[in-house]
Design a protein around this motif. Sequence first.
Motif, PDB file in Angstrom:
ATOM      1  N   ASN A 179      60.829   2.572  50.871  1.00  0.00           N
ATOM      2  CA  ASN A 179      61.665   1.621  50.175  1.00  0.00           C
ATOM      3  C   ASN A 179      61.551   1.853  48.682  1.00  0.00           C
ATOM      4  O   ASN A 179      60.475   2.122  48.159  1.00  0.00           O
ATOM      5  CB  ASN A 179      61.244   0.188  50.519  1.00  0.00           C
ATOM      6  CG  ASN A 179      61.612  -0.186  51.945  1.00  0.00           C
ATOM      7  OD1 ASN A 179      62.698  -0.670  52.177  1.00  0.00           O
ATOM      8  ND2 ASN A 179      60.720   0.072  52.893  1.00  0.00           N
ATOM      9  N   ALA A 194      61.777  -8.939  48.117  1.00  0.00           N
ATOM     10  CA  ALA A 194      60.689  -8.952  49.097  1.00  0.00           C
ATOM     11  C   ALA A 194      59.609  -9.905  48.635  1.00  0.00           C
ATOM     12  O   ALA A 194      59.525 -10.268  47.450  1.00  0.00           O
ATOM     13  CB  ALA A 194      60.115  -7.546  49.285  1.00  0.00           C
ATOM     14  N   LYS A 251      62.230  -9.369  53.726  1.00  0.00           N
ATOM     15  CA  LYS A 251      61.095  -8.454  53.739  1.00  0.00           C
ATOM     16  C   LYS A 251      59.838  -9.210  53.324  1.00  0.00           C
ATOM     17  O   LYS A 251      59.834  -9.884  52.285  1.00  0.00           O
ATOM     18  CB  LYS A 251      61.331  -7.292  52.775  1.00  0.00           C
ATOM     19  CG  LYS A 251      62.567  -6.457  53.088  1.00  0.00           C
ATOM     20  CD  LYS A 251      62.841  -5.444  51.986  1.00  0.00           C
ATOM     21  CE  LYS A 251      64.098  -4.624  52.289  1.00  0.00           C
ATOM     22  NZ  LYS A 251      64.429  -3.689  51.186  1.00  0.00           N
ATOM     23  N   ALA A 272      61.899  -8.182  58.302  1.00  0.00           N
ATOM     24  CA  ALA A 272      61.051  -7.004  58.483  1.00  0.00           C
ATOM     25  C   ALA A 272      59.681  -7.378  57.926  1.00  0.00           C
ATOM     26  O   ALA A 272      59.567  -7.762  56.749  1.00  0.00           O
ATOM     27  CB  ALA A 272      61.615  -5.804  57.735  1.00  0.00           C
ATOM     28  N   LEU A 295      54.878  -2.191  51.452  1.00  0.00           N
ATOM     29  CA  LEU A 295      56.250  -2.348  50.977  1.00  0.00           C
ATOM     30  C   LEU A 295      57.010  -1.031  51.023  1.00  0.00           C
ATOM     31  O   LEU A 295      58.220  -1.004  51.249  1.00  0.00           O
ATOM     32  CB  LEU A 295      56.256  -2.897  49.554  1.00  0.00           C
ATOM     33  CG  LEU A 295      56.057  -4.397  49.388  1.00  0.00           C
ATOM     34  CD1 LEU A 295      56.007  -4.739  47.898  1.00  0.00           C
ATOM     35  CD2 LEU A 295      57.166  -5.179  50.069  1.00  0.00           C
ATOM     36  N   LEU A 312      58.003  -0.381  55.086  1.00  0.00           N
ATOM     37  CA  LEU A 312      58.373  -1.531  55.902  1.00  0.00           C
ATOM     38  C   LEU A 312      59.085  -1.080  57.171  1.00  0.00           C
ATOM     39  O   LEU A 312      59.810  -0.080  57.164  1.00  0.00           O
ATOM     40  CB  LEU A 312      59.310  -2.455  55.112  1.00  0.00           C
ATOM     41  CG  LEU A 312      58.672  -3.310  54.027  1.00  0.00           C
ATOM     42  CD1 LEU A 312      59.748  -3.843  53.093  1.00  0.00           C
ATOM     43  CD2 LEU A 312      57.882  -4.458  54.650  1.00  0.00           C
TER      44      LEU A 312
END
Length: 306
Positions: free
Chosen positions: A4, A70, A112, A163, A224, A227
Amino acid sequence: MTDNARMRVLVTGANGYLGGAVVEALRADGHDVVGLVHRARTRVPHGVPVRAADLLDTEALSAALQGVDAVCHLAGLTRVRESFGDPLRFFEVNVGGTVSLLRAMGEAGVGKVVFASTASIYGTPERQPMGEELSDRPPHPYAVSKQAAESAIAAQAATGRLAAVVLRLFNIAGGADPDPTRIVPRILAVAAGDSPCLAINGDGTAVRDYVHIGDAAKAFVAALAHLPGLGECVRYNIGSGNGTSVNELIAEASRLTGRAIAVEHLPAVAEPPLLVSDSGLAHRELRWGTVSSDITTILRDGWAAR
């Protein structure tokens, strides 16, 4: 799992010991970070914007989540002994607060999350080191509350709206640890002359897994970056994989500081002789590993931070 890119990340519990370290690690990795605090800024690193909200105030959380991609969720109650005395408060904050956050994330369209959980949920398994495949046997209300929060996150992920990564952390240590109940600060307090002696239960041979706070913080960055897809919730152990006894901690602290550390041996209590992590899954899937989690570095950094 896919990598990501740079995100705007809200860190709940940003005033905390681990929260501040996670904020710093995320910034170092190029993310935009916002710290969520209960009231005023205290330990949030300088230059990081903060938003104030109570975890149980879904409306305030929804406002705080605007513009966020997130969440790293670290806010909560953590002291095991206190959870025996007031278990409902731990469920209110750790479970109710997580549910409130998940609801606010849904309202704000944030899908997220990385959740800070605890390896104490495993209880005291005979099998060592401990892998993620072990059954849960939480031994106290704190662990039960974190297990319930994990379940809420997994259930929300199963709806396809989220997620999620759950990180089960072992014993975080090193740096400026403000919790005087943890073993490393207690040992260093005696070395510094702030406490007359170190009281320990039994003979000091109990072995635990200690992970440097900087390494633990980088696990959130790694999570992160890797994910899972929407609808998935995955869990990883975050520990050093090395066991150190209380006696070994004391001896190394005395060597590093050049100070004698007086010890008072209290009657032994029922406790597992060995608890060590198997963090191989995090190594393989998150590409995370420890750099500073040897006990010498942990103690040296803790001593320097006093």
